[in-house]
Every structure is written in structure tokens, then in C-alpha cells.
Design an enzyme around this catalytic site. Structure first.
Site, PDB file in Angstrom:
ATOM      1  N   ASN A 107       0.848  -1.194   0.000  1.00 46.70           N
ATOM      2  CA  ASN A 107       0.000   0.000   0.000  1.00 46.70           C
ATOM      3  C   ASN A 107       0.884   1.244   0.000  1.00 46.70           C
ATOM      4  OD1 ASN A 107      -2.422   1.565   0.353  1.00 46.70           O
ATOM      5  ND2 ASN A 107      -1.930   1.768   2.537  1.00 46.70           N
ATOM      6  N   HIS A 109       0.704   5.209   1.482  1.00 50.25           N
ATOM      7  CA  HIS A 109      -0.084   6.050   2.380  1.00 50.25           C
ATOM      8  C   HIS A 109       0.570   7.431   2.451  1.00 50.25           C
ATOM      9  CE1 HIS A 109      -2.768   7.063   5.630  1.00 50.25           C
ATOM     10  NE2 HIS A 109      -1.742   7.533   6.311  1.00 50.25           N
ATOM     11  N   SER A 136       4.537   6.900   2.558  1.00 47.53           N
ATOM     12  CA  SER A 136       5.156   5.635   2.954  1.00 47.53           C
ATOM     13  C   SER A 136       4.596   4.493   2.109  1.00 47.53           C
ATOM     14  CB  SER A 136       4.838   5.309   4.417  1.00 47.53           C
ATOM     15  OG  SER A 136       5.178   6.385   5.268  1.00 47.53           O
ATOM     16  N   ASP A 145      -3.007   0.911   7.935  1.00 54.60           N
ATOM     17  CA  ASP A 145      -1.845   1.780   7.713  1.00 54.60           C
ATOM     18  C   ASP A 145      -0.687   1.442   8.655  1.00 54.60           C
ATOM     19  OD1 ASP A 145      -3.140   3.092   5.648  1.00 54.60           O
ATOM     20  OD2 ASP A 145      -4.064   4.523   6.991  1.00 54.60           O
TER      21      ASP A 145
HETATM   22  C1  GRF Z   1      -2.363   8.738  -2.887  1.00 48.26           C
HETATM   23  O1  GRF Z   1      -2.014   9.972  -2.344  1.00 48.26           O
HETATM   24  C2  GRF Z   1      -2.072   7.627  -1.919  1.00 48.26           C
HETATM   25  O2  GRF Z   1      -1.067   7.927  -1.014  1.00 48.26           O
HETATM   26  C3  GRF Z   1      -3.372   7.464  -1.181  1.00 48.26           C
HETATM   27  O3  GRF Z   1      -4.370   7.772  -2.112  1.00 48.26           O
HETATM   28  C4  GRF Z   1      -3.852   8.625  -3.126  1.00 48.26           C
HETATM   29  C5  GRF Z   1      -4.180   7.987  -4.437  1.00 48.26           C
HETATM   30  O4  GRF Z   1      -3.964   8.826  -5.522  1.00 48.26           O
HETATM   31  N1  GRF Z   1      -3.455   6.138  -0.634  1.00 48.26           N
HETATM   32  P1  GRF Z   1      -4.150   8.286  -7.006  1.00 48.26           P
HETATM   33  O5  GRF Z   1      -5.547   7.705  -7.120  1.00 48.26           O
HETATM   34  O6  GRF Z   1      -3.094   7.253  -7.268  1.00 48.26           O
HETATM   35  O7  GRF Z   1      -3.996   9.496  -7.869  1.00 48.26           O
END
Ligand code: GRF
Length: 213
Positions: A107, A109, A136, A145
Site C-alpha cells: 500500500n 499512504h 510511505s 496503515d
Molecule cells: C495517494 O495519495 C495515496 O497515497 C493514497 O491515495 C492517493 C491515491 O492517488 N493512498 P491516485 O488515485 O493514485 O492518484
């Protein structure tokens, strides 16, 4: 070649970063399918443009989190992925789901974990007057998370930064680091030591990269 399933809910700019690096040859990865829980996610258009098979599993059509997650597992398992990539997938996953894909579920985050699990991370970093903020990439464990960190990217919070400006800057970091972490995974360079991730069996992996944006 490593084959991956990517889960999205929204814009899919991280999905696009993978697609772009595959096209330039920087990343060797076979994205066998993209799955969204949100029928109007823009990432679905990105997948279709890149000729990647995609499907929608709308969580609102299920009576429970368990049933939704089981449908997701069944769809993902169709292509027997080596890796499942959460790229802006905005659903909390059950322990059953996480355990099913143990050690092959990652993932991204938008915070420097363990700081700010959950939502509104940019506002929380601003409110706390943090000097640094970032993103991260981590293996997923049942706790939300949490889980062993592969890579973190950080930047200095500037005077006048807003949640929007931080989000834009952090996206730039994410688009560089997420494909890099996946590249290491696909090259078999990542391993575990307790709750730590090692690169090439070295404990000295520089897991925190600073950016000047
Ligand atoms: C990213 O900022 C990621 O960290 C979070 O959700 C956002 C997704 O953005 N989990 P995208 O859909 O890849 O543009």
C-alpha cells in the site's frame, strides 16, 4: 515477469506512474487487471487506455465487508498475482483478505508512518506544524496503515503550504517511489527480518529519501 493486480478507487495517478514506467522499460511488470470499488474512478479510463483489463466491484452492492472482500479475493485470484498493489484504494480490508495475500500486498499512504494513519493526513501535518511530511510504501498487515515499511519519501513543509499543495508535491514523490518499491519486489530483492523489510539482505537500506520540491 511479476504479475500484479492493482486496486484503485479514484484518480489512479499512481496506476499511471506504473503504466508509464512499464512503457519506458524502467519497470518490468505485467498488470493483469485493475479493480475499482468505485464505478466512476478515473483510473478505470487510464487502464482502458493502456489496454489493461479492468472491473468494478462496488462495495455498496454487498451486505457486509466480508462479502465484499470475498468477491474481491475471487476476482483477484483469477489471475493468480504475485503482487497486489493498493493504489489509492479507499476501503478498509478484512483480516481474511490481508492474510490471504500475506507478504504480497502493498500500500501507499500519504504520511510518514507511523504518523497519521487514516485520512486527512496533509491537514494533520499542517496542524501539528510538522517540519517534514511525506509518503510511505509498506506491506499490509491487518492493522490499518501499519506493517513493515519498504520506502518513505519526505519533503519539508513550506510556509503557506495547504493540504492541496502538499498533496500535489507528495504525489510527485509517490510516482517515483512506488514503482521503485515494486521494481525491488519484482526483482526478488526484498525480504523480511521481523517487522523490518530488507533490501538485498542489507539492514542498511536507506528507507527514507528526502526530496526538495
Ligand atoms: C495517494 O495519495 C495515496 O497515497 C493514497 O491515495 C492517493 C491515491 O492517488 N493512498 P491516485 O488515485 O493514485 O492518484
Amino acid at each position: 515477469m511479476t504479475n500484479a493486480v492493482i486496486l484503485i478507487s479514484g484518480s489512479g495517478s499512481n496506476l499511471q506512474a506504473f503504466i508509464d514506467q512499464i512503457h519506458t522499460g524502467e519497470l518490468e511488470l505485467d498488470i493483469t487487471q485493475v479493480i475499482s470499488n468505485n464505478p466512476s474512478a478515473f483510473g478505470l479510463e487510464r487502464a482502458s487506455k493502456a489496454r489493461i483489463k479492468s472491473s468494478v466491484i462496488d462495495h455498496r452492492e454487498f451486505n457486509s465487508r466480508q462479502e465484499f472482500d470475498q468477491a474481491l479475493i475471487d476476482q483477484i485470484d483469477l489471475t493468480e498475482p504475485d503482487l497486489v498493489i493498493l493504489a489509492g484504494f479507499m476501503r478498509i480490508l478484512t483480516e481474511e483478505f490481508v492474510n490471504h495475500f500475506s507478504k504480497r500486498l502493498i500500500n501507499i499512504h500519504p504520511s510518514l508512518l507511523p504518523k497519521y494513519p487514516g485520512t486527512n493526513t496533509h491537514q494533520r501535518a499542517i496542524d501539528a506544524n510538522d517540519e517534514w511530511h511525506g509518503a510511505s510504501i509498506h506491506f499490509v498487515v491487518p492493522e490499518v496503515d501499519a506493517g513493515p515499511v519498504i520506502l518513505q519519501g519526505r519533503l519539508k513543509v513550506a510556509l503557506g503550504d495547504t493540504p492541496d499543495s502538499l498533496q500535489q508535491k507528495i504525489h510527485k514523490i509517490e510516482h517515483q517511489l512506488y514503482p521503485l518499491a515494486v521494481k525491488w519486489f519484482s526483482q526478488g530483492r526484498l525480504s523480511f527480518k521481523g517487522n523490518k523489510v530488507l533490501l538485498d539482505d542489507e539492514t542498511s537500506l536507506d528507507q527514507l529519501q528526502s526530496f526538495d520540491l
